[in-house]
Structure formats: structure tokens, C-alpha cells
Write an enzyme that holds these catalytic residues in place. Sequence first.
Site: not given
Length: 395
Positions: A104, A215
Site C-alpha cells: 500500500g 500483522d
Amino acid sequence: MLNLKGNKFTGPIPAQLLENQKKGILSLSYDVSGDEKKNNKVPAVVVSVVVSVLFLAVIYIGIWIRRRRRKLPDPAVEQSHTQYTYAEVQNITENFKKPLGSGGFSEVFLGNVGNSKVAVKMLSSPDQKAFENEVKILMSINHKNLTSLVGYCNDGEHKGIVYEYMANGSLDQYLSGKNRPDISSWVKRLRIALDAAQGLQYLHDESQKAIIHRDVKPSNILLNKQLQAKLADFGLSKAYPAEGGTHISTVNIAGTPGYIDPDYEDTKRLTEKSDVFSFGVVLLEMITGRLEDRNHTVIQFVTVNFKNGNFIQVVDERFKNKFDANSVWEAIRLALTCVSQTSSSRPTMIMVVNKLKDCLAIETYSHYADPDDSGDKLTTDPEKSLFPKPRRANA
């Protein structure tokens, strides 16, 4: 300091005490008069007292050092990294000639440092805090199942991190079948799961400060040339501010939908069990070959079939029945325990590691128990297994 004044001691002063006083490491006070002035005598009992005091001091210092060990930096780790200028990064990557992938807010490029290949992640929208956090954490960790930091670039608006190169990309590429050959062996996936679990165990229990990855997902599990797995991407990771803490309070929920601990979402209290939940989702993906989405469909799919005793139905068809049913059953049960809705019901990562080792041992024994095994085939017939037939989940 040792003050012996006013005790009317007699006898010689121990030579070691006098030597320590001479060196300046001991402040020694005692009465000297008459014969004592001639002989500098104190009783032998002082020797015993002093030795006991020094012995206890050594024990105390040892305990203090052990308790502080996690907090002290490892100079060998911290001093082995290089800060590069942006011009040097351009040279390392041949002006960003070969991209390896993108996220991203970053792009990753292949590079060379000396004779070694490296992966260079350049941040397209630099978050200074996240960047500094990842570099700091990477500098403080050192484990075979965590990606290694080679160096970093913090040159004005150019932020980048230089990692060791992982030749076989990320786990999600194999599970999805995109641009990569399938890892169609259950044993190989089990070993990859064990590698990732050991990396998490190190972060939780063995690093200088307990670290929560925050994550864990297949795209953050990288594979080297030998398919050894290493955890990557520590931009969201959090270290406990002090030893002995029970959780980390956060203002905002961070992570990837589908892998975020529901208990953490409800309370905003981050713990190691949040990583355990994420790992459980990944393990279910590795068993089924189904990548998770934000609706937890893989959890629902496996839970329903497991409760009905149809656990073989959830196994990835690409395994072609080359696995031991007992090993898969234990792995599914472990994964479902990891994704329990309440964190207190989940195992610790050391428990996860031990159970995965058990699953791998089952496969190994089944492999050698089958005289017709050509080297890759593993039995799914419980009658041929060295281990008991899997119980139904509701038994």
C-alpha cells in the site's frame, strides 16, 4: 564499605581485604591500638562474614543482570547495520531496475550489497514513526525465522529499509498459486508453519523486550531458497514499554482485516494472544489452501466441518491425500484453539510450537512406517498410522 570500628576485634586483617583497600575498591575502617597497631589484627570470624557478604553480593548482581538482560541492547546486533544515502540505494538497486513487489505504501526492489542479494523497500508515503519503529525493532532482534536487517536509508524525504533477500517470495503467492508453483506437500507447509511459529515465539518470549508483531499474515511470511520461512514487516509491531506488562493499550486498531484479533478490536488492549489469533488464521489457510477474507469465512468453513467430524473435507485438495490424518486433525484442532474469540482461551506461542513439532513427528513416523513410501507419500489411513485414530470433535 566495611566498618569494623568499636568491635574490639583481634587477629590479623585478611590479606585480600588489605589488597582491596589498597586498590581502592574497598573502604575499610577498623580500630588500631597497642598490639593491634603492630600486627593489624582482626578476628578470623571477619573473614567468614566478609566472604558471605561478597558471595551474596555476587548472587544479587547475577540476578539483577539476568532480569535486565532483555532490556540491554546487543552491541553485535546494533553495530552490524549500515545507514545508506539515497544515492547509495540507487547504486545498490541499479536505479531501482528490478521491482520485486509492492504494498500500500511501499515498493520493493532487488539489489546487491557486495556479493549478496538484498531486498530494498522504499516507502512511497513515508510514515516517519512507523519507519523508525521498524528499523528500531529490526536492530534489536536476531533469529533464524525473522528477516534480517542489512541497513536503512533515512535521507530527507527518501526512506527505505534494506533486508536480506528471500528468493522464494511470500507464502500467499504459493497458497494462491499466483506466479509461483504450489507448495503441494503437507509436510512442507507444516515446516513453514513451524518456522513462522518459532519466529513469533522469539518475539514474545526471547527478544530484549516482548514484541507483538501485530500483522501476521501469509504476505508477511517470506521464504528463502530452501523454503525456510521468516516473518517480515515490523512497521506495525509494538514492544512492551516495560518488562512484566500485561498488555499494550492502543488508540487505533491496526492490522489486516480477517487477521485482526476480535478481542483486540473490542478492547483495544493488544497482547501476544493477538498474534496467536492471526497465526491461527494463517494455519487454517495453510491446511485448507483458502485465503482468508474480512468475514472469517475460512474459520467458519473449518469449524462447521470439524464439529461434524468431516475434517478431511477441509484439507487442501492439492495434497492429493498424501498426509497422515492424525497430523492434520491435530493441526486443525490447534488452529481452531488459536482463533478462539476470547484471548484467554488461546495457547501461548511456545505451546503452538510444541504442538506443531508433534504434528511433524506424526508425519515423520508415518512416513517411515510405510515400506512402500517413495519419499513423499504419507498415509491417510488411520489403521496404518502409528497413532490413534482421530476422535470426533464432539466425542
